[in-house]
Each structure stands twice: as structure tokens, then as C-alpha cells.
Design a protein around this motif. Sequence first.
Motif, PDB file in Angstrom:
ATOM      1  N   TYR A   1      11.591  -6.857  -6.088  1.00  0.00           N
ATOM      2  CA  TYR A   1      10.894  -6.161  -7.822  1.00  0.00           C
ATOM      3  C   TYR A   1      10.049  -6.421  -8.350  1.00  0.00           C
ATOM      4  CZ  TYR A   1      13.570  -6.776 -12.253  1.00  0.00           C
ATOM      5  OH  TYR A   1      14.071  -7.303 -13.610  1.00  0.00           O
ATOM      6  N   ASP A   2       9.229  -5.559  -7.743  1.00  0.00           N
ATOM      7  CA  ASP A   2       8.028  -6.656  -7.618  1.00  0.00           C
ATOM      8  C   ASP A   2       7.212  -5.588  -8.744  1.00  0.00           C
ATOM      9  OD1 ASP A   2       7.343  -3.861  -6.705  1.00  0.00           O
ATOM     10  OD2 ASP A   2       6.470  -5.284  -4.039  1.00  0.00           O
ATOM     11  N   ARG A   3       6.133  -5.748  -9.302  1.00  0.00           N
ATOM     12  CA  ARG A   3       5.129  -4.959 -10.216  1.00  0.00           C
ATOM     13  C   ARG A   3       4.314  -3.539 -10.151  1.00  0.00           C
ATOM     14  NH1 ARG A   3       0.613  -8.977 -10.995  1.00  0.00           N
ATOM     15  NH2 ARG A   3       1.655  -9.843 -12.439  1.00  0.00           N
ATOM     16  N   ALA A   4       4.871  -3.566  -8.854  1.00  0.00           N
ATOM     17  CA  ALA A   4       4.417  -1.872  -8.390  1.00  0.00           C
ATOM     18  C   ALA A   4       5.494  -0.937  -8.491  1.00  0.00           C
ATOM     19  CB  ALA A   4       4.093  -2.203  -6.725  1.00  0.00           C
TER      20      ALA A   4
ATOM     21  N   ALA B   1       4.539   4.603   3.813  1.00  0.00           N
ATOM     22  CA  ALA B   1       3.890   4.344   2.037  1.00  0.00           C
ATOM     23  C   ALA B   1       2.370   4.820   1.061  1.00  0.00           C
ATOM     24  CB  ALA B   1       3.530   2.138   2.388  1.00  0.00           C
ATOM     25  N   PHE B   2       2.246   5.903   1.277  1.00  0.00           N
ATOM     26  CA  PHE B   2       1.910   6.820   0.436  1.00  0.00           C
ATOM     27  C   PHE B   2       1.427   6.581  -0.707  1.00  0.00           C
ATOM     28  CE2 PHE B   2       4.185   9.754   1.732  1.00  0.00           C
ATOM     29  CZ  PHE B   2       4.481  10.429   0.370  1.00  0.00           C
ATOM     30  N   PHE B   3       2.258   6.224  -0.960  1.00  0.00           N
ATOM     31  CA  PHE B   3       2.648   6.456  -2.656  1.00  0.00           C
ATOM     32  C   PHE B   3       2.414   4.494  -2.689  1.00  0.00           C
ATOM     33  CE2 PHE B   3       6.115   9.655  -2.990  1.00  0.00           C
ATOM     34  CZ  PHE B   3       5.337  10.270  -3.775  1.00  0.00           C
ATOM     35  N   ALA B   4       2.089   3.650  -2.039  1.00  0.00           N
ATOM     36  CA  ALA B   4       2.019   2.197  -2.626  1.00  0.00           C
ATOM     37  C   ALA B   4       0.734   1.877  -2.836  1.00  0.00           C
ATOM     38  CB  ALA B   4       2.192   1.483  -1.535  1.00  0.00           C
ATOM     39  N   VAL B   5       0.153   2.008  -4.422  1.00  0.00           N
ATOM     40  CA  VAL B   5      -1.061   1.304  -5.078  1.00  0.00           C
ATOM     41  C   VAL B   5      -1.403   0.432  -4.617  1.00  0.00           C
ATOM     42  CG1 VAL B   5      -0.708   3.107  -6.740  1.00  0.00           C
ATOM     43  CG2 VAL B   5      -0.133   1.048  -7.066  1.00  0.00           C
ATOM     44  N   ASP B   6      -0.685  -0.412  -4.402  1.00  0.00           N
ATOM     45  CA  ASP B   6      -1.439  -2.344  -3.501  1.00  0.00           C
ATOM     46  C   ASP B   6      -1.560  -1.872  -2.584  1.00  0.00           C
ATOM     47  OD1 ASP B   6       1.254  -2.186  -3.742  1.00  0.00           O
ATOM     48  OD2 ASP B   6       1.650  -4.136  -4.747  1.00  0.00           O
TER      49      ASP B   6
ATOM     50  N   HIS C   1       6.077  -5.405   7.329  1.00  0.00           N
ATOM     51  CA  HIS C   1       5.138  -5.313   5.358  1.00  0.00           C
ATOM     52  C   HIS C   1       4.366  -6.277   5.153  1.00  0.00           C
ATOM     53  CE1 HIS C   1       5.762  -1.440   6.064  1.00  0.00           C
ATOM     54  NE2 HIS C   1       7.026  -0.818   5.112  1.00  0.00           N
ATOM     55  N   PRO C   2       2.841  -6.473   4.955  1.00  0.00           N
ATOM     56  CA  PRO C   2       3.159  -8.012   3.972  1.00  0.00           C
ATOM     57  C   PRO C   2       3.345  -7.335   2.788  1.00  0.00           C
ATOM     58  CG  PRO C   2       1.054  -6.779   4.525  1.00  0.00           C
ATOM     59  CD  PRO C   2       1.449  -6.162   5.115  1.00  0.00           C
ATOM     60  N   VAL C   3       3.049  -8.862   1.757  1.00  0.00           N
ATOM     61  CA  VAL C   3       3.550  -8.649   0.453  1.00  0.00           C
ATOM     62  C   VAL C   3       1.500  -8.443   0.052  1.00  0.00           C
ATOM     63  CG1 VAL C   3       3.542 -10.045  -1.695  1.00  0.00           C
ATOM     64  CG2 VAL C   3       4.829  -9.877   0.007  1.00  0.00           C
ATOM     65  N   HIS C   4       0.907  -8.783   0.448  1.00  0.00           N
ATOM     66  CA  HIS C   4      -0.535 -10.062   0.428  1.00  0.00           C
ATOM     67  C   HIS C   4      -1.488  -9.446   1.012  1.00  0.00           C
ATOM     68  CE1 HIS C   4      -4.029 -12.105  -0.722  1.00  0.00           C
ATOM     69  NE2 HIS C   4      -3.837 -11.852  -2.003  1.00  0.00           N
ATOM     70  N   ALA C   5      -1.271  -9.827   1.982  1.00  0.00           N
ATOM     71  CA  ALA C   5      -2.560  -9.141   3.701  1.00  0.00           C
ATOM     72  C   ALA C   5      -2.900  -7.647   3.302  1.00  0.00           C
ATOM     73  CB  ALA C   5      -1.922  -8.798   4.817  1.00  0.00           C
ATOM     74  N   MET C   6      -4.184  -7.218   3.815  1.00  0.00           N
ATOM     75  CA  MET C   6      -4.481  -5.837   4.287  1.00  0.00           C
ATOM     76  C   MET C   6      -4.576  -5.633   5.210  1.00  0.00           C
ATOM     77  SD  MET C   6      -5.473  -4.980   1.041  1.00  0.00           S
ATOM     78  CE  MET C   6      -4.105  -5.366   0.083  1.00  0.00           C
ATOM     79  N   ALA C   7      -3.519  -5.327   5.387  1.00  0.00           N
ATOM     80  CA  ALA C   7      -2.916  -4.638   6.627  1.00  0.00           C
ATOM     81  C   ALA C   7      -1.149  -3.735   6.365  1.00  0.00           C
ATOM     82  CB  ALA C   7      -2.371  -5.856   7.683  1.00  0.00           C
ATOM     83  N   GLU C   8      -1.366  -2.928   7.263  1.00  0.00           N
ATOM     84  CA  GLU C   8      -0.194  -2.582   7.261  1.00  0.00           C
ATOM     85  C   GLU C   8       1.051  -3.037   7.679  1.00  0.00           C
ATOM     86  OE1 GLU C   8       0.987   0.912   5.870  1.00  0.00           O
ATOM     87  OE2 GLU C   8      -0.780   0.750   5.275  1.00  0.00           O
TER      88      GLU C   8
END
Lengths: 243, 88
Positions: free
Chosen positions: A41-44, A212-217, B34-41
Motif C-alpha cells: 500500500y505504497d506511495r506509487a 511493470a511498465f506503469f511503475a513510475v518509480d 521485485h525490489p522496493v528500492h534497488a534499481m533492478a527489475e
Amino acid sequence: MTASTVKFPGHDGDEIEAYLARPDEARPRGGVVVIHHMPGYDRATKEMVRRFAELGYDAICPNLYFREAPGAAPDDAAAAVRATGGVPDERLVGDVAGAAAYLRSLPGANGKVGVIGHCSGGRQSVLAACHLDLDAAVDCYGAFVTGTPPEGFPMKVTNLVDQLPALRTPLLGLFGATDQFPGPEQVAELESILTRDGKDFEFHTYPDAGHAFFAVDRPAYNVAAANDGWERIATFFGTHLEA
Amino acid sequence: MCTYLTVKDEIDGSAKGAGGSWLRVSDLAVYFDHPVHAMAEHTVNIDLSDPSKGPSARVALELTAESARRLVAAIQEALAAAPPELTV
């Protein structure tokens, strides 16, 4: 627009938290239930809820992890729920039912409610649409709606093939061609089943997009696919959720 | 993709968590997703936690697959260099 945190009765009458956004205009409007993805339930996800209010809908995102982790940060809540086995399908359906009932009870509601989810939420959107009286459903790259897991694949979730005959809602599916879960063969299988059963559905697969192409972050964000996808979602809900 | 799988085990040790405070950790969860923060898929995600103190009593790592393999190798190398009687 007004956005706030509310509580409503979910599955089994459990009171759960949700993020609600509503347009200010007084005209009758439909509702949208946004199912958050596995990271929570996150910001995005809350940004998406506000976008649906901007599009003219009452929109709500239930916190599917509220029972296990009330007040926790979304990533901590997601980790805690994951460690206890995830959200059971039956509970998800009950929570979406509660969210839809809540939307229908709001002043100005026209009684029509759609559901949308991304990734794990895409599968859950289809699941809800097989069990609840909703008016439109959107599946954004939900894995394991169909498909047989590869041998040795450590899947702990079942596909929805045996439930698809009960799908009772028009379905919009948006997928990335380079996604592996769901891969093009799984999307084709779903398309084949829905065609066989005479279901009302519309699929689009974006050639240069992955999961996940909609995921802006996230690095997977694909501007062209996401922009077109949002247009299609707006048109789809406009068709099915207007009074 | 969402792998849905989570590998769990019990552990005993300490980790430095949010706010710079240490916590005794009892549970291990590892998953590739999927990670929350890391810049990887996708990353190997490792949670060391004490569930008895609530969801936020957690130290989290998100490592690329290659980084996770290096971590495993480094742990193995460090353990191998220690006298066996100290590592039972």
C-alpha cells in the motif's frame, strides 16, 4: 479532490484501512477499487488512486496488509505478510467486495464499480471479477492468471483457469511483450480461454515494454506504453462506469 | 514477475536497524522478486527480523543476483577461514 484514509469492513467484517480519493464535483460518478501490488500500500499506488479521482471517479485502495501490520511502513508490511504466506484469495475477494460496497454507499455514487490491479494485483483483479458483481476489471500484467509454471518453478500461487468461466465483468488486459510472467504465451492462453467462453474482453500488448511498465518509480517504467495504457484505461472505465 | 516463493529459516544474531538501534533477529526470509528500492527489475531480497517486535523490526537487503552470489561466496570464504571448532 479530497484524499484521505478511511476504514471499512472487509472480508469477514474485519475493519481495514483504505486510501480514498474523491473528485470535488457533485455530479454522479462511478467508483474504482485499486488493488495494490505485492510491495504494498505504497506511495506509487496512492498516486494512482488520486489519478482516478482526477479522472472523475471515487477511488479506493484497501490496505490488504492492514490486519498483519497496522501502521507499518508499506515495505515492512509487505515483508511481514510475505513471511506469513501472503494474502489468501478468499480474503482478497472479501476485501474487494467490501471496498466496492463502500464506494457504492458514498454520496453521488452511480452504483458502478471497476477494479484494477498491477502485477500480483492484476491476477487479483481478475480473481475479484470472477466472484463479484463489478462493472469493469483491468488486469495490468498479472502473472499466473493462466499458465503452467515451468518445471521446478517454486510457485506458491495457483492460476485462475478453473475460475475464468465465472468471469462476469468486461476485462481490459494490458501487457508487455518482453514480460516473462505473464509471457506472451500466457496472455495468448488467457485470450484463447476468454474467446472460447464468449467473454467481453480487450487486450493490448506493448512491443517494447516489459513487466511493470506503469511503475513510475522503477526502471521498467515505459513512458509510451504507460501513457497509452492510461488512455485505454480511461476509455474503458468511461465506457463501463458512466451512469 | 512475482515469484511468490519465500524461503524462510530461523536464525540467531543481531542486526542494526532503523534509527541506528540494534535488534536481536530470529527470523530469516529470502526471496527473488521485485525490489522496493534497488534499481533492478528483480533482486534477491533478504529480511532479518524479529516478528515479536512487529513488522518494522526488520533489516532488509535487496541485492542483484550477482551481488547475492558474491555475498554468499564471501560468507563461505570467511567461514572457511575460521577454525572449524569455532563455527559449529
